[in-house]
Design an enzyme around this catalytic site. Structure first.
Site, PDB file in Angstrom:
ATOM      1  N   HIS A   1     -57.145 -54.562  19.792  1.00 10.47           N
ATOM      2  CA  HIS A   1     -58.377 -55.264  20.169  1.00 10.47           C
ATOM      3  C   HIS A   1     -59.611 -54.373  20.147  1.00 10.47           C
ATOM      4  CE1 HIS A   1     -60.765 -58.373  22.001  1.00 10.47           C
ATOM      5  NE2 HIS A   1     -61.025 -57.658  23.078  1.00 10.47           N
TER       6      HIS A   1
ATOM      7  N   ARG B   1     -61.007 -49.311  28.297  1.00 12.21           N
ATOM      8  CA  ARG B   1     -62.250 -50.052  28.504  1.00 12.21           C
ATOM      9  C   ARG B   1     -62.058 -51.171  29.517  1.00 12.21           C
ATOM     10  NH1 ARG B   1     -64.553 -54.944  25.875  1.00 12.21           N
ATOM     11  NH2 ARG B   1     -62.462 -55.227  25.058  1.00 12.21           N
TER      12      ARG B   1
ATOM     13  N   ARG C   1     -56.103 -54.304  31.190  1.00 10.86           N
ATOM     14  CA  ARG C   1     -55.458 -54.671  29.931  1.00 10.86           C
ATOM     15  C   ARG C   1     -54.309 -53.737  29.548  1.00 10.86           C
ATOM     16  NH1 ARG C   1     -60.813 -56.246  26.346  1.00 10.86           N
ATOM     17  NH2 ARG C   1     -61.130 -58.260  27.327  1.00 10.86           N
TER      18      ARG C   1
ATOM     19  N   GLU D   1     -62.680 -61.164  34.871  1.00  8.09           N
ATOM     20  CA  GLU D   1     -61.645 -60.732  33.944  1.00  8.09           C
ATOM     21  C   GLU D   1     -60.860 -59.578  34.546  1.00  8.09           C
ATOM     22  OE1 GLU D   1     -63.441 -60.038  30.131  1.00  8.09           O
ATOM     23  OE2 GLU D   1     -64.136 -62.086  29.938  1.00  8.09           O
TER      24      GLU D   1
ATOM     25  N   HIS E   1     -55.200 -56.065  23.207  1.00  4.00           N
ATOM     26  CA  HIS E   1     -55.451 -57.238  24.044  1.00  4.00           C
ATOM     27  C   HIS E   1     -54.107 -57.887  24.339  1.00  4.00           C
ATOM     28  CE1 HIS E   1     -57.009 -60.912  25.680  1.00  4.00           C
ATOM     29  NE2 HIS E   1     -58.225 -60.403  25.646  1.00  4.00           N
TER      30      HIS E   1
END
Length: 509
Positions: free
Chosen positions: A340, A375, A279, A116, A232
């Site tokens: 998110h 994060r 992100r 990811e 997100h």
């Protein structure tokens, strides 16, 4: 009053794994879990991607995972916490497997590791695109096997019972009888999840209203880093408000491209990692593209990918797209950023202890220092597992003090008071969500934040006055909690002077 040894507020992975361990260790002690919806309804259930854990040490290493986390956190991570969480990952994974959680394997029997955004290696352990759902299923089965665990569904925690910076439990509204129950506990664990519903457009379920953080704030616990909110990048676009369906980051890890309406693959203009940038960068890039074009969404292009492999890896995403008329073999998926994850929360030390004695916090409602300013994808389930274990290990040698609350319990008798009109609460909530999206969203504007602060204070005073003259309800208290969380986000955004990670503040529109 209900007396218990351990009161756990919330039924996600953080709270449940602590409950299982403490129940096994002390079969003669009482564990009570209260949750405001059904026991299986939590942010855990909606975690699609997986858990980032180093399992293949030939290609990967703890140091690589640590470095990726630190890069993503943009200089604000606590490096000792990062090392602790990442090196403990394999132990916590073994526990999940022992409890019956199943994860995808390759034909050779190794973990089928996903990749990811922000990760330098394939290290995300998953169960198709429903990892959180699978973990929740497995651990709930374990919870039900423990005779000393009581799970109370539809109990809404209102406030903590505190005196002299010492937590004695919490008040909760029994949603069916409308009775307020005082729970006295030796130790209280907040595991209440996130804040997504505050923004309306979110990948979180509607129960995510920041209740635990708001309660802790009212009890004078230390709250940190509320300005760091992760959006997100790829929630399935539709024009309605409310919870959004998440198109997992793993789809971009699988090779999907982000395109503008005209077909331009724009991420390469912003970051050499393209679609696999972290992100914050992807969300901010999409936000800028939408502001430039005036379009409502961008698109995720999967048309060049192996369809059979896609369906095998992402069956839920494939079916959801199909159900709304999107054939991923030939259609692009319309996507927008949606709230998110919250990187801040109730500040805790390495044992999950808050600044209030006998009050602990773990999972998304806590601020541990792992995430810093942003994060790293799939580090959240890992953090929840490690910190619930840290609280457990810390509490093993601590004896039950049998220290009952000697103060006067609050009188919540409101039987003769009128109910608040639902339309009034719904209208204010819609206005609040719009305010947060516009004034405290992906990009925040210096001049707008003080205006938002002023409006939030007006609403807070209004709701507090109403709560004195009307019946207490879940909707009323959720709104109060969301306003409280909004005020914290705005104030922390005003206080932060530099742009880091997921936080971007600019001077003018």
């Amino acid at each position: 009053m209900i007396v218990t040894n351990y009161l756990i507020i919330g039924s996600g992975v953080a709270g449940l794994t602590f409950a299982i361990k403490i129940a096994e260790r002390f079969p003669d002690r009482k564990i009570t879990i209260i949750t405001k919806a059904n026991e299986d309804e939590s942010n855990t259930k909606y975690a699609q991607g997986g858990i980032a854990i180093v399992t293949d040490e030939t290609e990967d290493s703890y140091q690589k995972h640590i470095d990726d986390t630190l890069i993503c956190g943009d200089g604000l991570c606590d490096i000792e916490v990062v090392k602790m969480v990442i090196t403990e990952g394999p132990k916590r994974l073994k526990e999940l497997i022992a409890w019956g959680a199943k994860f995808d394997k390759t034909d050779k029997g190794n973990f089928d590791l996903g990749k990811e955004g922000g990760h330098s290696q394939n290290r995300v352990i998953h169960h198709k695109d429903q990892t959180g759902y699978e973990i929740e299923r497995a651990i709930l089965e374990q919870v039900h096997q423990k005779e000393n665990i009581t799970v109370l569904n539809h109990y809404f925690a209102l406030d903590l019972i505190t005196q002299n910076n010492y937590c004695f439990g919490a008040y909760a509204l029994h949603e069916r009888t409308k009775e307020v129950i005082a729970f006295q506990s030796d130790f209280t664990i907040l595991a209440t999840g996130g804040i997504g519903h505050l923004y309306g457009h979110t990948t979180n379920p509607v129960i995510a209203t920041g209740d635990g953080i708001a309660m802790a704030f009212r009890a004078n616990a230390t709250i940190k880093d509320m300005e760091f909110i992760q959006f997100h990048p790829t929630a399935l676009y539709d024009s309605s408000a409310g919870s959004k369906f998440l198109i997992s980051e793993a789809v971009r890890g699988f090779g999907a491209y982000l395109r503008t309406q005209k077909g331009h693959r724009f991420m390469m203009d912003y970051d050499e990692r393209g679609e696999l940038a972290s992100r914050d960068i992807v969300s901010q890039s999409i936000d800028l593209e939408l502001k430039k074009s005036g379009n409502d969404c961008v698109y995720l292009d999967c048309t060049h990918l192996d369809l059979d492999a896609f369906m095998k890896h992402f069956p839920m995403i494939y079916e959801r797209c199909k159900s709304v008329g999107i054939d991923i073999a030939k259609d692009w998926i319309p996507v927008v950023p949606a709230q998110h994850y919250l990187c801040g929360g109730v500040s805790v030390d390495k044992n999950g202890k808050t600044s209030i004695k006998n009050l602990f916090a773990c999972g998304e409602c806590s601020q541990t220092g792992l995430h810093g300013a942003n994060r790293l994808a799939s580090n959240s389930l890992l953090e929840a597992l490690v910190y619930s274990d840290k609280i457990y290990e810390y509490l093993i040698p601590i004896s039950i003090e049998n220290n009952p609350f000697k103060g006067k319990l609050l009188d919540w008798n409101f039987a003769k008071k009128p109910e608040v009109q639902p339309d009034y609460l719904a209208k204010m909530k819609t206005e609040l969500q719009l305010l947060m999206r516009q004034n405290a969203g992906i990009v925040r504007y210096e001049a707008e934040l003080p205006k938002a602060k002023k409006q939030l204070l007006i609403w807070k005073n209004e709701i507090e006055d109403i709560s004195k003259t009307h019946q207490i309800s879940v909707a009323l208290y959720e709104l109060l909690n969301m306003i409280t969380i909004g005020s914290l986000i705005v104030q922390h955004s005003i206080d932060r002077k530099d742009n880091r990670g997921g936080f971007m503040k600019v001077n003018a529109l």
